[in-house]
Design an enzyme around this catalytic site. Structure first.
Site, short mmCIF file in Angstrom:
data_model
loop_
_atom_site.label_atom_id
_atom_site.label_comp_id
_atom_site.label_asym_id
_atom_site.label_seq_id
_atom_site.Cartn_x
_atom_site.Cartn_y
_atom_site.Cartn_z
N CYS A 171 -57.34 -12.94 -43.15
CA CYS A 171 -58.39 -13.86 -43.62
C CYS A 171 -57.99 -14.31 -45.02
O CYS A 171 -57.60 -13.48 -45.86
CB CYS A 171 -59.74 -13.16 -43.66
SG CYS A 171 -60.30 -12.59 -42.05
N GLU B 193 -60.11 2.72 -50.19
CA GLU B 193 -61.31 2.60 -51.03
C GLU B 193 -62.58 2.65 -50.18
O GLU B 193 -62.58 2.27 -49.01
CB GLU B 193 -61.26 1.28 -51.81
CG GLU B 193 -61.17 0.06 -50.92
CD GLU B 193 -61.02 -1.23 -51.72
OE1 GLU B 193 -60.21 -1.26 -52.65
OE2 GLU B 193 -61.75 -2.18 -51.40
N CYS C 131 -69.81 2.22 -47.57
CA CYS C 131 -68.97 1.24 -46.89
C CYS C 131 -67.60 1.89 -46.68
O CYS C 131 -66.91 2.24 -47.63
CB CYS C 131 -68.88 -0.01 -47.76
SG CYS C 131 -67.77 -1.25 -47.12
N SER D 142 -68.67 -3.97 -38.59
CA SER D 142 -68.43 -5.40 -38.86
C SER D 142 -67.05 -5.80 -38.34
O SER D 142 -66.06 -5.15 -38.62
CB SER D 142 -68.52 -5.62 -40.37
OG SER D 142 -68.19 -6.95 -40.68
N CYS E 288 -54.80 -4.38 -43.59
CA CYS E 288 -55.40 -5.07 -42.44
C CYS E 288 -54.42 -6.15 -42.00
O CYS E 288 -53.66 -6.68 -42.82
CB CYS E 288 -56.72 -5.72 -42.88
SG CYS E 288 -57.60 -6.58 -41.56
N SER F 73 -68.25 -11.30 -38.56
CA SER F 73 -67.85 -12.13 -39.70
C SER F 73 -67.52 -13.52 -39.17
O SER F 73 -66.40 -13.77 -38.71
CB SER F 73 -66.61 -11.52 -40.36
OG SER F 73 -66.95 -10.28 -40.93
N GLU G 239 -59.80 -3.83 -39.84
CA GLU G 239 -60.59 -4.40 -38.75
C GLU G 239 -60.90 -3.26 -37.77
O GLU G 239 -60.01 -2.79 -37.05
CB GLU G 239 -59.78 -5.53 -38.07
CG GLU G 239 -60.33 -6.02 -36.76
CD GLU G 239 -61.84 -6.33 -36.78
OE1 GLU G 239 -62.32 -7.03 -37.69
OE2 GLU G 239 -62.55 -5.83 -35.88
N CYS H 197 -63.64 -6.67 -50.60
CA CYS H 197 -62.72 -5.92 -49.74
C CYS H 197 -61.31 -5.80 -50.29
O CYS H 197 -60.64 -6.78 -50.48
CB CYS H 197 -62.61 -6.65 -48.42
SG CYS H 197 -63.66 -6.00 -47.22
N CYS I 277 -59.65 -12.65 -48.27
CA CYS I 277 -59.83 -11.19 -48.29
C CYS I 277 -58.60 -10.49 -48.83
O CYS I 277 -57.49 -10.71 -48.36
CB CYS I 277 -60.15 -10.70 -46.88
SG CYS I 277 -60.41 -8.92 -46.82
#
Ligand code: SAH
Length: 347
Positions: free
Chosen positions: A117, A93, A106, A190, A113, A213, A159, A332, A120
């Protein structure tokens, strides 16, 4: 196809090497790069300024790793999220956010990932694979067809510093004057804070903005919501950021998702202030987007404002990110996950 090379992931320099090895003139590399990265052509036969023989040779050694537009979702606040399908049928996405100063896309850097986290969605099913440079570039080109892109944030799923080489290549390709030529100062990367890679990034001689972050003012709290904090301590991240600032003179952004009763009390704001008071930086507060299967709730507005006020009263530059794409699952990984789930349910 397996022994062919993905031509969409090659920089001009890499193309030059291949082209010269093929006994062709070096400038052809730039022409090919331009066809792909400026004119977004993905068939050799349409590269009309190349000879038929060269096109046939290219066909023999290279292929176009396709990433195709799948579906777009409009949001009340005029941001647009879109899904794309990769060659291997994975889905990723990207989001287009419209600001007064231009459109920002973005970009995702990985399928899934591995950072885990707790708040997320991108990480719920772990890491599937890295995206290559071409797959990142084409997210920008697909977005650019919807709305002209002036800024890029590498803040989608994944990441970026866990996919370092491909991300650096992406930045160079997207910045190339033979391609879409987005200025480095218009690109933000980021990261959840992979310390050794921040040092490496600082030495790349790039002018991009680094965003960290952080999401917590101390390691104890950070470890509760970000497992990566068990490996990298906040002080080491800050030291790496100081090095980044020294090398690049680029001010760093610290991102802080505000989660009700988790990291949004006033003490936390003072602690954050102590941590960053001598560091030239920008703090971006982000009211958390609620996600499925997690108890995290966004801070009430009054607490958001208080948190912000504590930071600004001591001279810090702070913004609260307006919520983007709430009605289209813009946090995200949310949209990709809900789409995949729906497809699964309907099969
Ligand atoms: N892995 C990188 C980039 C991808 S995440 C990183 O950690 O920075 C991009 C940003 O979105 C991060 O700041 C991340 O913490 C934030 N984010 C993730 N889930 C969110 C949610 N549910 N609500 C608000 N922000 C979220």
């Amino acid at each position: 196809m397996s022994d062919k090379i993905d031509i969409c992931s090659l920089t001009v320099c890499e193309l030059e090497k291949f082209i010269c090895d093929m006994g062709e003139k070096k400038f052809r590399a730039r022409q090919i790069f331009e066809w792909i990265n400026k004119k977004n052509v993905r068939e050799f036969e349409n590269m009309t300024n190349l000879s038929l023989i060269l096109r046939q040779m290219l066909e023999k050694y290279f292929y176009f790793n396709r990433i195709d537009f799948l579906k777009r979702f409009e949001c009340d606040d005029s941001s647009i999220k879109f899904l794309s399908k990769l060659d291997d049928s994975n889905i990723i996405e990207s989001v287009i956010m419209k600001y007064s100063y231009g459109n920002t896309v973005c970009v995702s850097s990985q399928v899934g990932c591995k950072m885990k986290c707790k708040f997320c969605m991108s990480t719920f099913n772990g890491l599937v694979r890295n995206l290559n440079a071409g797959e990142m570039c084409w997210q920008v080109y697909l977005a650019n067809k919807i709305a002209p892109v002036s800024n890029i944030v590498i803040m989608g799923s994944g990441e970026p510093l866990d996919n370092y080489d491909n991300v650096i290549k992406f930045i160079k390709m997207i910045n190339s004057k033979d391609g879409i030529n987005i200025g480095q100062r218009h690109i933000t990367l980021s990261t959840c804070g992979i310390v050794d890679k921040i040092y490496e990034l600082a030495q790349e001689n790039l002018q991009i903005t680094l965003a960290i972050s952080l999401h917590a003012p101390n390691d104890f709290l950070r470890q509760k919501i970000m497992p990566v904090a068990n490996k990298y301590k906040i002080n080491d991240i800050i030291r790496a950021c100081e090095f980044y600032f020294e090398k690049t003179k680029r001010r760093i952004t610290f991102e802080y998702v505000l989660i009700d009763n988790v990291n949004d009390n006033q003490e936390g704001a003072y602690e954050l202030l102590r941590l960053l008071k001598n560091f030239p930086c920008h703090i971006n507060l982000i009211p958390i987007n609620e996600i499925e299967n997690a108890d995290f709730k966004p801070s009430p507005i009054s607490k958001q404002n208080k948190f912000m006020q504590i930071l600004t009263s001591c001279g810090k530059e702070v913004t609260i990110r307006r919520k983007l794409g709430k009605n289209i699952n813009a946090a995200c990984g949310q949209l990709r996950n809900s789409y995949i789930k729906k497809m699964g349910d309907s099969n």
